[in-house]
Design an enzyme around this catalytic site. Structure first.
Site, PDB file in Angstrom:
ATOM      1  CG  HIS A  39     -25.029   7.531   9.838  1.00 58.44           C
ATOM      2  ND1 HIS A  39     -24.740   7.401   8.498  1.00 58.44           N
ATOM      3  CD2 HIS A  39     -25.380   6.290  10.271  1.00 58.44           C
ATOM      4  CE1 HIS A  39     -24.915   6.154   8.125  1.00 58.44           C
ATOM      5  NE2 HIS A  39     -25.307   5.453   9.167  1.00 58.44           N
ATOM      6  CB  SER A 188     -24.457   3.595   3.688  1.00 60.35           C
ATOM      7  OG  SER A 188     -24.557   4.161   4.965  1.00 60.35           O
TER       8      SER A 188
END
Ligand code: PAF
Length: 289
Positions: A39, A188
């Site tokens: 990210h 994640s």
């Protein structure tokens, strides 16, 4: 400068209009939180190309086709906020589910193989929910550019198709997969792997690289079968698919195309955790092989 957090759509709209009125550009990075270096690489790219950067964190319930996956999705708000501040992000949009969905809503989108094969087949409804929220977020933020990772290769292709169909005036920027030093694609979901599963998961990346070394001896359909077998038999994973398709049309390939890139795509369970990864095979690599 410290980061500003908005929870309301009207606050984001007012901010974005004000930036636009000053002739400055807005870069947008939509996320579901549990941020990692992948990210941050999107944020860095957005910062390099845009005057202001806004990130959203919204664990979108409509794109989960499995309620325990939604319940177990990591939520790490305090850590995320610190990472965003350190990355120099200007605004975090952190809406509630009621803010985004005042009433239940899930549009249906059909882009043929792009939406119906692979992730579309194994996760029914996932892409409808994902495209619904991306459409809504783009309409709220109205950025000049929006940034998405190539790890979700099919998602990125669909977002491009949706933006084109809906004529949304935004440039979609795809950014390369960021890998851990041992090759595991950042996700994640990785934080839910046990140490043993984390080791086992390395097979995904190993098999993708193996495929790349074998493209001049074998055709894509043979390699698709071999990749699936290697993951199952040698690595003990439970793949849902391992397949090589045309990177533009998603058609499964019997022979290597000369005019398009190909992509090897994989989804596999390691224990209870479902991981995806992919590797683009450039048409240039094929013509040189
Ligand atoms: O890739 C993701 O994290 C999500 O699918 C996205 C694009 C933020 C939409 O919820």
């Amino acid at each position: 400068m410290s980061i500003v957090v908005f929870e309301k759509i009207t606050e984001v709209r007012t901010w974005s209009e004000r930036i636009g009125a000053s002739d400055l550009s807005v870069g947008f990075v939509p996320t579901m939180g549990a941020l990692h270096e992948g990210h941050i690489s999107l944020i860095d790219r957005a910062k390099g190309e845009c005057d202001r950067v806004i990130v959203s964190i919204f664990v979108n319930p409509t794109q989960f086709n499995n309620s325990s996956d939604l319940a177990n999705y990591p939520r790490t708000y305090d850590r995320d906020l610190k990472l965003l501040t350190d990355a120099g992000c200007d605004v975090l949009f952190f809406p509630s589910v009621a803010e985004i969905y005042p009433k239940p809503e899930k549009r249906h989108w059909d882009f043929g193989l792009l939406s119906n094969s692979l992730e579309g087949f194994f996760r029914p409804g996932h892409f409808d929910g994902m495209l619904t929220v991306v459409y809504k977020l783009l309409e709220i933020v109205r950025p000049q550019r929006a940034y998405f990772g190539e790890k979700d290769f099919q998602q990125l292709s669909l977002i491009r198709a949706m933006v084109q169909q809906e004529q949304i005036p935004v440039e979609i920027v795809g950014c390369p997969i960021i890998r851990e030093s041992d090759g595991l694609a950042m996700s994640s979901r990785n934080m839910r792997l046990t140490p043993d599963e984390r080791q086992q998961a390395l097979a995904i990346n190993r098999v993708l690289y193996y495929i790349l070394t074998a493209i001049d001896q074998s055709d894509p359909s043979e390699l698709s079968v071999r990749g699936f077998e290697l993951l199952t038999k040698s690595a003990g994973l439970r793949p849902e698919y391992f397949t090589i398709v045309n990177a533009r049309t998603f058609e499964p390939l019997a022979t290597w195309p000369t005019n398009d890139d190909s992509v090897a795509l994989v989804a596999a369970y390691v224990g209870e955790i479902r991981l995806i990864d992919n590797m683009v095979i450039k048409k240039k690599a094929l013509s040189e092989s």
